[in-house]
Enzyme design. Structure first.
Site, PDB file in Angstrom:
ATOM      1  N   GLU A  61       0.866  -1.161   0.000  1.00  0.00           N
ATOM      2  CA  GLU A  61       0.000   0.000   0.000  1.00  0.00           C
ATOM      3  C   GLU A  61       0.910   1.220   0.000  1.00  0.00           C
ATOM      4  O   GLU A  61       1.746   1.374   0.898  1.00  0.00           O
ATOM      5  CB  GLU A  61      -0.865  -0.039   1.267  1.00  0.00           C
ATOM      6  CG  GLU A  61      -2.172   0.684   1.152  1.00  0.00           C
ATOM      7  CD  GLU A  61      -2.949   0.691   2.474  1.00  0.00           C
ATOM      8  OE1 GLU A  61      -3.447   1.747   2.858  1.00  0.00           O
ATOM      9  OE2 GLU A  61      -3.038  -0.381   3.128  1.00  0.00           O
ATOM     10  N   ASP A  72      -5.986   9.158   9.486  1.00  0.00           N
ATOM     11  CA  ASP A  72      -4.649   8.807   9.956  1.00  0.00           C
ATOM     12  C   ASP A  72      -4.305   9.404  11.310  1.00  0.00           C
ATOM     13  O   ASP A  72      -4.629  10.560  11.601  1.00  0.00           O
ATOM     14  CB  ASP A  72      -3.613   9.239   8.920  1.00  0.00           C
ATOM     15  CG  ASP A  72      -3.685   8.359   7.679  1.00  0.00           C
ATOM     16  OD1 ASP A  72      -3.577   7.126   7.838  1.00  0.00           O
ATOM     17  OD2 ASP A  72      -3.895   8.900   6.574  1.00  0.00           O
TER      18      ASP A  72
END
Ligand SMILES: Cc1ncc(COP(=O)(O)O)c(C=O)c1O
Ligand SMILES: Cc1ncc(COP(=O)(O)O)c(C=O)c1O
Lengths: 271, 393, 393, 271
Positions: A61, A72
């Protein structure tokens, strides 16, 4: 009610490169390992991608850094900010991916604005051109995904759907149906980041996902070390490991250190 | 320009006003947004809920707020200015209308924790206030830069029992505070209601907040008609950060012939300089670079320091039903002083933007002499006096 | 204690409430005081004047202010507290009721200049506000010590067009500001109205200001009855500096069975520690030494930092119709925090005194469980947040 | 209306020491000079009183310093504050006056609170005992003066009334009627203090006072120098000079300087 009918069904599915690779390896009894790395972070990030491939990643990824990464936690926020400060752009990250020339299928992870700004069609084409197999877009839920998915499908880019602990069963099925590549089971309620303890929710969501789909089910978010990864793989088909790796990179691990860490996880999962 | 019928109705099933809006949130939050959508539409249809909210707004927040004529300012400008006085509400801005509604909704949904983003602190203080009133837990996210600039508002929130979290990521201002609030919510969604401070974010927030703020416009319309023998104002003006006071005001007049004008800070003009994008859960207009990285807004007014705008405004702009103007910091400072001197009212810097446009438009003839203007005084200037003092020093 | 019939009527012809009040001013001011007395009694009897004042209070100052129940505070204390919300008025305290009335009166008398004394600045800001609204000249006298402590309020007044004169004589605080305002007035009486900020000074001020403030009590009484099926509160509580918010509140309830309680700062307790004297134009109770030199008051709350009390309060105390209590700074700080935390309301430090007494009285049983208390929230705490922050640091 | 009927009439008047002295001198064609000095200001203030007497004062006004002197401008405020800081009290000032042993009649000037605190009767007696002839109380207007005047009259202390430019004629007459010692015509709208220019109002009020009374009329407040004093005495019977003298004392003039200044004024008025 804004819930839309599932806009896809199994009959029209073409199995993509990432999904094929993962299914194949799963069939071979292997537990799947997908490390995450922030694109554009440091001069040697492409080497890190290569090292991850060499260390036995089943997919990689690559984050395209965005100014406002709401899914995040601090580590990947920091990585994104640094990469942006170092001049990373969607284009430069895609160029890097193209230049990496790894066989391991690559999924980009980013936020939808970077795609919308370029245009769904154009960005799908650019991803395909860079050799990207799949896209993971954590702020593009099922109901909003149709226009992008249409272009991505057409360009041969697999759109990975995410399932969360709060996703109801009925919806889980629809997510799985629309998902390509693998079903990304978010292991806990929260943003990316390491956790000292494996969340109970990780096993629960993995179990629920496995019940509704034949797609490979990988658990990500909060998977921080080998023992957690192994525990999850009792239920899931594999894991995505992000912050634990990115933290090491931020601390200067370099391609060797990154490869070493993923190699350890690989070993743990294989043993 | 012909107004479409009811240009400020409900959004469509996908939460869109025209092409703007929607719900671009992590999967974890999708069920919560749906739950909120349902809870709100049920609550809004429930006379008991509406009555409880109305009573809270009246007895706690001080509604209705009056409309105030400005004889001396009007004489100076040659246009007739009337203010809708949100500055007189408890906590000093229209933000209270929204937070009381959302807190009541949170209670109805069984959620006992509120989170909020805040820039200068107005919405944070308002949310902390509602949380104190309802005895709820409260966390407020505030950019580290703002925490330093607004130490007194931080203390205010703490007095009200809230915990203030300085946000150290990104530009460490409002935009990042929203990100951080969303991150908290992703983790806490089962027990927590995210009390968004403007007509922004994922569906149903833009609609929900506008409905909670329309009391401003609905009251003003009735009051203005009563005062003017049934006439409506010619022009409705309000400042636009995220756009909640403007949306609430416009909603009361959307079906009249009144011209609707939203006024942005020149350095945060999402309509003027923004392009469509998807940020903070919504498709709307945002200041962003070529790649889609979001830019920082720049304004003397912390409440307008937001690089986006609520999706309904993007829609109204596209329709032409409302127009959006931008004013610079100097005009705003001048407007602040003019209102103090002529009417004895210290406006917050945010609504001073709206006034700055009225002054400019009256002077350059955009507003014909005698034009009847209703301006939403969205908040009081006390919070800004120290800053203005420094700027004028 | 049996209440005398109408214990809060008009003073006698000499301006006395019992033995207190009167008009002890330099000869130069005697005619102006008489003129004011006449002008006020005519204006007060003039329906047009009363209507204009009422309309100004409604559309400009935000009246009526609501009464607010305090469920969480009440649960904590065991007594039922309802607040009269003067903190929601324009400029943030009851002071606006008085200044708008006096400015209107000044206009009626053809005087285009207002002067005022101020301590922390509340009354100064209110007067400057009224002067701006009416387009009058305005001079505010403020002790040099207070000018330094309250730089922002000085700037506020200047924004409103007033000139602030630092007073360098005596203790350089409120008491000396009154002296200086009187000195200005002695020189300017032909063109100037002295806008006294509380129920003090020479006749007719104590009466005039009380009448202008009785809107607080009259509204509260009506609102309370409406809310309570016609019942009155058991206890009415208000803080007392000069005593205007208390007098205005008490006036609405003087003819009920409600117990009236005025709360002074322990360091400025004119009823508790004062003796009769003649200062600032009135006979009342003052802190003074054996010789008759006036002493300085000491309180964390600038608005209560006055060594005297309005003459009508001295009279009510003598009659026993009202009682006066004193609370210390620590109790006040605690009360400030309790209200913020339980109800989301930051009180000014002045009304935090009233609350401090309620808290003490509820805890020590002076107020029986379930007692119905109406407390006048005379102003908002925003002005005090910086000070409280420092004190709690 | 709070205006009271005049509570005194000429039939019951006893002419006091100050008034007798002033009438006598006026009858002799002399213009009257009454200097003001703050009691308790400096260790030598009693000597200053003596020097003023020696310099030809027709009466001497001695201020008993008060914490809140609203009729006084900066100079006398400063003097009062200094005197208080040096420990001056009503009692100490009265003791000083008694010790001065001057023939010139002395009037105390003070604010009513200092009297009220002691009690009208007691303070009237103390004044009399100290040999004070009269009292000037600028914050005790006609309507409030009755209780004090009753005690003062009884004790043989003359109460000087003040007339202001704003006083209407009808009231002026009543003031004059109640006044003892002399009628104090306040020369301008304002507090004590020097003025560079003689106020027009000084002559006007003097004229108006003269029209209603046979009492000596002295103009005070704003009389700052010899030429002003002379101009006023064209109309009035004399002047009260306060701030101009007190300023000199604050600047260290001492008994000699004070006597010298008053001597100059004396000369100017006599020439
Ligand atoms: C007084 C005031 N007005 C306006 C705004 C801008 O918000 P909105 O555009 O949502 O009304 C703010 C935001 O803090 C504010 O405090
Ligand atoms: C909020 C508030 N309450 C009370 C007071 C005290 O004044 P009063 O006793 O006249 O009401 C003040 C004075 O400044 C004030 O600002």
């Amino acid at each position: 009610m804004s819930v839309q009918a599932p806009h896809d069904d199994a009959r029209t599915r073409a199995t993509g490169r990432l999904e094929s690779a993962l299914r194949e390896r799963r069939a071979a009894g292997r537990k799947l390992l997908v490390p995450y790395v922030t694109g554009g972070l440091g001069a040697d990030w492409v080497d890190i991608v290569r090292a991850l491939a060499a260390a036995g990643a089943d997919g990689i990824e690559v984050g395209i850094p965005f100014s406002d990464p709401v899914m995040d936690g601090p580590v990947i926020q920091e990585a994104s900010q640094r990469a942006l400060a170092q001049g990373a752009t969607p284009r430069s990250v895609l160029a890097g991916i193209a230049s990496a020339e790894v066989d391991t299928p690559i999924a980009v992870m980013t936020y939808y604005n970077l795609i919308a700004r370029a245009g769904d069609k154009r960005m799908a084409a650019e991803l395909a051109r860079a050799g990207v197999a799949a896209a993971i877009l954590p702020d593009l839920p099922l109901e909003e995904a149709r226009p992008w998915c249409a272009e991505a499908d057409a360009a041969g880019v697999e759109t990975v759907m995410l399932a969360a602990p709060t996703t109801p069963d009925e919806r889980l099925a629809r997510l799985a149906q629309r998902g390509r590549g693998f079903l990304y089971a978010v292991g806990l309620l929260g943003v990316t980041g390491e956790r000292s303890q494996l969340a109970e929710s990780a096993l629960a969501i993995a179990r629920r996902c496995k019940q509704v789909t034949d797609l490979p089910v990988l658990v990500g978010v909060g998977v921080s070390n080998a023992s957690q990864a192994r525990a999850i793989c009792e239920v899931a088909d594999g894991v995505v490991v992000g912050s634990a790796l990115v933290r090491r990179i931020l601390e200067g691990a370099g391609p060797d250190g990154a490869g070493e860490f993923i190699g350890e996880l690989r070993q743990a999962l294989d043993s | 320009m012909v107004a479409a019928p009811s240009p400020m109705g409900a959004p469509d099933a996908s939460g869109r006003f025209g092409s703007f809006g929607g719900r671009f949130v992590p999967e974890s939050l999708v069920p919560a947004c749906m739950e909120l959508e349902t809870a709100f539409s049920e609550a809004w249809a429930d006379a008991a809920f509406r009555a409880r909210l109305a009573s809270l707004l009246a007895s706690y927040a001080g509604r209705p707020t009056p409309i105030t004529e400005c004889p001396r300012l009007s004489a100076e400008l040659g246009v007739e200015v009337v203010l809708k006085r949100e500055d007189l509400t408890h906590t000093g801005s229209h933000k209270i209308n929204n937070v009381l509604g959302q807190a009541l909704l949170a209670e109805r949904m069984g959620k006992r924790r509120l989170i909020a983003e805040t820039g200068a602190g107005q919405h944070g203080v308002a949310t902390a206030t509602a949380a104190a009133y309802f005895g709820m837990e409260c966390a407020v996210f505030m950019g580290e830069v703002d925490v330093e600039r607004q130490a007194l508002n931080v203390f205010r929130m703490e007095l009200l029992g809230a915990t203030v979290y300085p946000v150290r990521s990104g530009s460490r201002t409002l935009k990042d505070a929203v990100n951080e609030a969303l991150r908290d919510w992703v983790a806490s969604v089962e027990t927590t209601h995210y009390c968004i401070g403007s007509v922004m974010g994922p569906h149903p927030y833009p609609y929900l907040v506008r409905q909670l703020q329309r009391v401003v416009g609905d009251e003003a319309r009735e009051q203005y008609r009563e005062r003017s023998g049934g006439r409506d104002p010619d022009v409705i003006v309000a400042c636009v950060g995220g756009g909640s006071n403007a949306a609430g005001t416009f909603a009361g007049f959307a079906d009249t012939a009144a011209r609707l004008v939203g006024v942005e800070a020149a350095g945060g003009s999402a309509v003027g300089h923004g392009v469509p994008g998807i940020v903070h859960g919504m498709r709307s207009l945002f200041l962003q670079d070529e790649e889609g990285q979001v830019l920082e807004a720049e304004s003397i007014s912390a409440g307008l320091d937001y690089p986006g705008i609520g999706p309904e405004h993007a829609h109204l702009a596209e329709l032409g039903r409302a127009t959006y103007e931008a004013v610079g910091d100097d005009e705003v400072l001048a407007a602040f002083q003019v209102l103090a001197r002529t009417e004895g009212i210290l406006p917050a810097l945010e609504p001073a933007h709206a006034l700055a446009w009225v002054i400019r438009a009256a002077r350059d003839g955009t507003l014909a002499p005698g034009t009847k203007v209703l301006l939403t005084m969205s908040g009081r200037g006390d919070k800004d006096v120290a800053q203005v003092k420094e700027m004028l020093a």
